[in-house]
Design an enzyme around this catalytic site. Structure first.
Site, short mmCIF file in Angstrom:
data_model
loop_
_atom_site.label_atom_id
_atom_site.label_comp_id
_atom_site.label_asym_id
_atom_site.label_seq_id
_atom_site.Cartn_x
_atom_site.Cartn_y
_atom_site.Cartn_z
N LYS A 119 47.70 47.29 49.88
CA LYS A 119 46.95 46.09 49.29
C LYS A 119 45.57 46.45 49.49
O LYS A 119 45.14 46.20 50.39
CB LYS A 119 47.44 44.80 49.43
CG LYS A 119 46.81 43.57 48.58
CD LYS A 119 47.17 42.50 48.88
CE LYS A 119 46.74 41.41 47.96
NZ LYS A 119 45.54 41.10 47.80
N ASP A 121 41.59 45.95 49.08
CA ASP A 121 40.51 44.85 48.82
C ASP A 121 39.42 45.40 48.05
O ASP A 121 38.46 45.62 48.20
CB ASP A 121 40.13 44.64 50.29
CG ASP A 121 39.83 43.24 50.34
OD1 ASP A 121 40.39 42.37 49.43
OD2 ASP A 121 39.26 42.62 51.36
S1 IVH Z 1 50.11 44.12 41.99
C1 IVH Z 1 51.64 41.09 38.89
N1 IVH Z 1 49.44 45.91 43.76
O1 IVH Z 1 45.66 41.84 44.91
C2 IVH Z 1 50.89 41.60 40.46
N2 IVH Z 1 47.86 44.07 43.13
O2 IVH Z 1 46.17 39.09 45.67
C3 IVH Z 1 49.65 42.03 40.12
N3 IVH Z 1 45.88 44.19 44.60
O3 IVH Z 1 45.44 40.43 41.49
C4 IVH Z 1 49.09 42.73 41.37
N4 IVH Z 1 46.29 45.98 45.63
O4 IVH Z 1 43.76 42.54 42.38
C5 IVH Z 1 48.86 44.86 43.07
N5 IVH Z 1 48.94 47.68 45.22
C6 IVH Z 1 48.68 46.52 44.65
C7 IVH Z 1 47.50 45.86 44.92
C8 IVH Z 1 47.13 44.63 44.42
C9 IVH Z 1 45.44 45.14 45.64
C10 IVH Z 1 45.12 43.02 44.13
C11 IVH Z 1 45.30 42.62 42.79
C12 IVH Z 1 45.96 41.39 42.60
C13 IVH Z 1 45.60 40.79 43.84
C14 IVH Z 1 46.61 39.76 44.15
#
Ligand code: IVH
Length: 700
Positions: A119, A121
């Site tokens: 994930k 940032d």
């Molecule tokens: S999936 C429906 N995958 O984290 C799901 N999000 O805290 C959409 N983010 O809004 C997000 N890395 O901006 C997804 N590998 C990843 C991610 C990721 C960063 C962010 C994204 C999301 C936020 C949620």
């Protein structure tokens, strides 16, 4: 807790979380850490779980981010951009899988495949492609409505303008715009030199760089992108999460480097631990691992609750924090006399590293925290930055407040805080041994003269014994060869190696020499700008003397009204310094340095000892573009506009703003439009940035 208390706390949480959302999403200037923010959200969720009938209509659990504000146009997302539910403990990940199983009524032996990836940032962004062309790019905003950042996104090299023909007619790629840690540090260094905004972290730098009215600013910032999903699509190229992601990758859009599928808990958690272990070494900031149900038919059935999908989970890393005792507050004196307080701590393990020191930044920070030696403190280590003191855990203990010194602990000179400044500085200048040692150390450091084998320990001991007092002494060390050989731990070969390393630096490149002088606000970038602009020490010094004369000419006029006069003086000084990116603060610091007789003496001694900064050769050399008129258009990826212009001018070319019959060469980057068209119509030669870089390198 009773209902009244819960109601009151939920109201307070809604207000606080909304406030922090605004700071984070709209202002790019958070006041609390992500972990602290998560704690507030969790507390809210916890109370709502216990008192479901008290959930407020404006509850933070129902909102994503903050509604966008500011000058960019708003766009409604075709499909909402969701957020993610968070987990911290392994059991919560197991609970997530169990919930998925229950929801889908799966048989016990039916495997559930999950994708896993870091994930990152950054800030999420949706890229809409119609018939292969990028037509719209939008930030997440509040999840329903975001901001139109299409021209800005067009300047990001990772993001293609077109998808290949195999891509569906309509496809929205969603992912993260981010900045690498190294690019973030370099950007902040540049901002500091030019007096621009300093960003708190790479995420804020990325957000601030993307959400710009002027795409040229975005273009000058090193933004990256990676895809982690999609939004509206007329068709899907696969029926699993991984399959679609691999298709997106085939369309030349970067994905996360680590993307794997697991069906069992143990390897899934091992992946999480593996990513956590290499977190500090990754070139970008991450705060957890995201898991997603791989089968898309299952994702569809699972759907979403409020703001997050049921088929995905963010497994966050624990904040790297610990409690310990503040043993003492030491004051370090830097090269420019700045007094920096350092917290000496009882050693404590934080995220696998033993921490004994933490930064306290400045006097204000100590006052804000209210810390005194003897207090228990909460410290945090984030990535590889210096640990910070977050909180005093014993504010009520009966101890006197810490008094910041008003004299330099090294030389006893008065230490003062200038109006409008946060730092307290020693006024001892070159009388202060700490400043002198720091200056010497800076002078020989890697990005300055880079004298091998002359480390801090040697400088300190040579300084103490009177072998080295000022930079010029370095270049006279050979006169003391015998004395050096006689020193403990020095042998003939090591002394000769050191003397040879010093000899090799008698003609340092002009930019390194300027940086080595340790002039306030003149970092590597500014030193290079100056060297490029003036090419030789002689030309540079002539400018300084001209500018000093102009500045002195203003002194008698600085009576009434002060501010206007100072502004006029600063404008004249900047004009005299004549270098792109150099504003009044830097220009005046430069002149202050040369106005100080001590510093002129140091320089004279260096030149007398045989140091001669080397001219920038390509400045005076003929190049293929000498005497030509150039036009830069479109986005430049590796250079700022100012740097490109300075390069061109240094090669003897003129840079024009528009294309005409007089134009000899156009350097076009992505997004070039009418100027490129005109050049083609007029038959003017057009090259890309890579060809330009090759040309500059060839001329150097
Ligand atoms: S999936 C429906 N995958 O984290 C799901 N999000 O805290 C959409 N983010 O809004 C997000 N890395 O901006 C997804 N590998 C990843 C991610 C990721 C960063 C962010 C994204 C999301 C936020 C949620």
């Amino acid at each position: 807790m009773n209902e009244a208390e819960a109601t009151a706390e939920l109201e307070k949480l809604a207000r606080e979380i909304a406030h922090h959302n605004r700071l984070y999403h709209a202002d790019d200037a958070p006041e609390i850490s992500d972990a602290e923010y998560d704690a507030l959200v969790r507390r809210n969720a916890d109370l709502e779980g216990r008192f479901p009938h008290l959930v407020r209509p404006d509850s933070p659990s129902r909102a994503v981010g903050a509604a966008p504000e500011g000058p960019l146009a708003k766009v409604r997302h075709a499909l909402p951009m969701l957020s993610l539910d968070n987990a911290f403990a392994d059991e919560e990940v197991a609970d997530f899988v169990a919930r998925v199983r229950r929801f889908l009524k799966l048989a016990d032996d039916e495997p559930v495949a999950l994708t896993a990836e870091p994930k990152i940032d950054g800030l999420s962004c949706s890229l809409r492609y119609e018939k292969g062309a990028l037509v719209l790019a939008a930030t997440r905003g509040d999840g329903a409505t975001g901001e139109d950042v299409t021209p800005n996104v067009r300047t990001i090299a990772d993001i293609p303008r077109r998808l290949p023909s195999e891509a569906p007619d309509l496809f929205e790629i969603r992912g993260e715009v981010y900045m690498s840690k190294a690019d973030f540090a370099a950007l902040n260094a540049r901002q500091a030199e030019s007096g621009g905004k300093i960003f708190a972290n790479p995420r804020n730098a990325a957000a601030g760089s993307l959400r710009q009215k002027d795409p040229a600013i975005t273009a000058a910032r090193p933004l990256r992108f990676y895809a982690h999903g999609w939004g509206e699509a007329s068709a899907l190229p696969a029926d699993t999460q991984l399959g679609v992601m691999r298709a997106i990758e085939r369309w030349s859009v970067p994905l996360s480097t680590d993307l794997e599928v697991f069906t069992d808990m143990a390897p899934l958690l091992a992946f999480y631990r593996g990513i956590e272990a290499k977190r500090a070494d990754l070139p970008f900031d991450i705060d957890g691992v995201v898991y997603k149900v791989d089968r898309l038919d299952w994702q569809r059935r699972l759907g979403q609750v409020a703001r997050a999908p049921r088929w995905a989970l963010a497994h966050k890393f624990p904040a790297e924090r610990a409690q310990t005792t503040l043993v003492a507050i030491d004051i370090q004196v830097g090269r420019t006399g700045k007094l920096t307080p350092v917290a000496r701590l009882e050693p404590v393990g934080v995220g696998g590293v033993t921490v004994t020191n933490a930064t306290l930044h400045n006097a204000d920070e100590i006052a804000r925290l209210g810390v005194r030696p003897g207090d228990r403190v909460l410290i945090q280590r984030a990535g590889d930055v210096i640990p910070q003191v977050l909180e005093n855990l014993t504010p009520d203990a009966d101890r006197p407040a810490y008094v910041f010194p008003d004299h330099c602990p090294e030389c006893g000179s008065e230490a003062v805080r200038e109006e409008g400044e946060v730092d307290v500085r020693c006024t001892g200048g070159l009388v202060c041994p700490a400043q002198r040692v720091e200056r010497l150390r800076h002078f020989v450091s890697r990005h300055a003269l880079d004298i091998e084998g002359l480390g801090l320990v040697h400088i300190e001991s040579f300084f103490k014994d009177g072998l080295l007092q000022s930079p010029a002494d370095i270049f006279r060390l050979h006169e003391k060869r015998a004395e050096l050989i006689g020193r403990e731990r020095w042998a003939e070969t090591s002394v000769d190696n050191l003397l040879a390393a010093i000899d090799a630096k008698r003609q340092p490149p002009l930019d390194r020499f300027l940086f080595a002088l340790g002039i306030r606000h003149v970092g590597e970038v500014t030193a290079r700008d100056l060297a490029r602009r003036y090419g030789s020490w002689v030309a540079f010094e002539a400018m300084v003397d001209r500018a000093l004369a102009i500045r002195r000419g203003f002194e008698p006029t600085l009576g009434e009204p002060e501010r206007k006069a100072a502004q006029r003086r600063d404008a004249a000084v900047v004009a005299a310094v004549e270098t792109p990116n150099i504003g009044p603060e830097v220009a005046n610091a430069l002149l202050d340095f040369f106005d100080e007789p001590h510093n002129r003496e140091v320089l004279a001694a260096l030149f007398a000892a045989g140091v001669a900064p080397a001219d920038l050769v390509w400045q005076t050399k003929e190049s293929p573009v000498t005497g030509k008129t150039l036009v830069f258009t479109g986005a430049l990826e590796t250079l700022s506009r100012d740097e490109a212009k300075a390069q061109a001018e240094a090669l003897g070319a003129k840079v024009a703003g528009s294309v005409s019959a007089k134009t000899d060469l156009v350097i076009a980057g992505p997004g070039a439009g009418s100027k490129l068209k005109k050049a083609q119509e007029l038959g003017v030669e057009v090259i890309d940035e890579a060809a330009w870089n090759a040309l500059v390198a060839g001329a150097a």
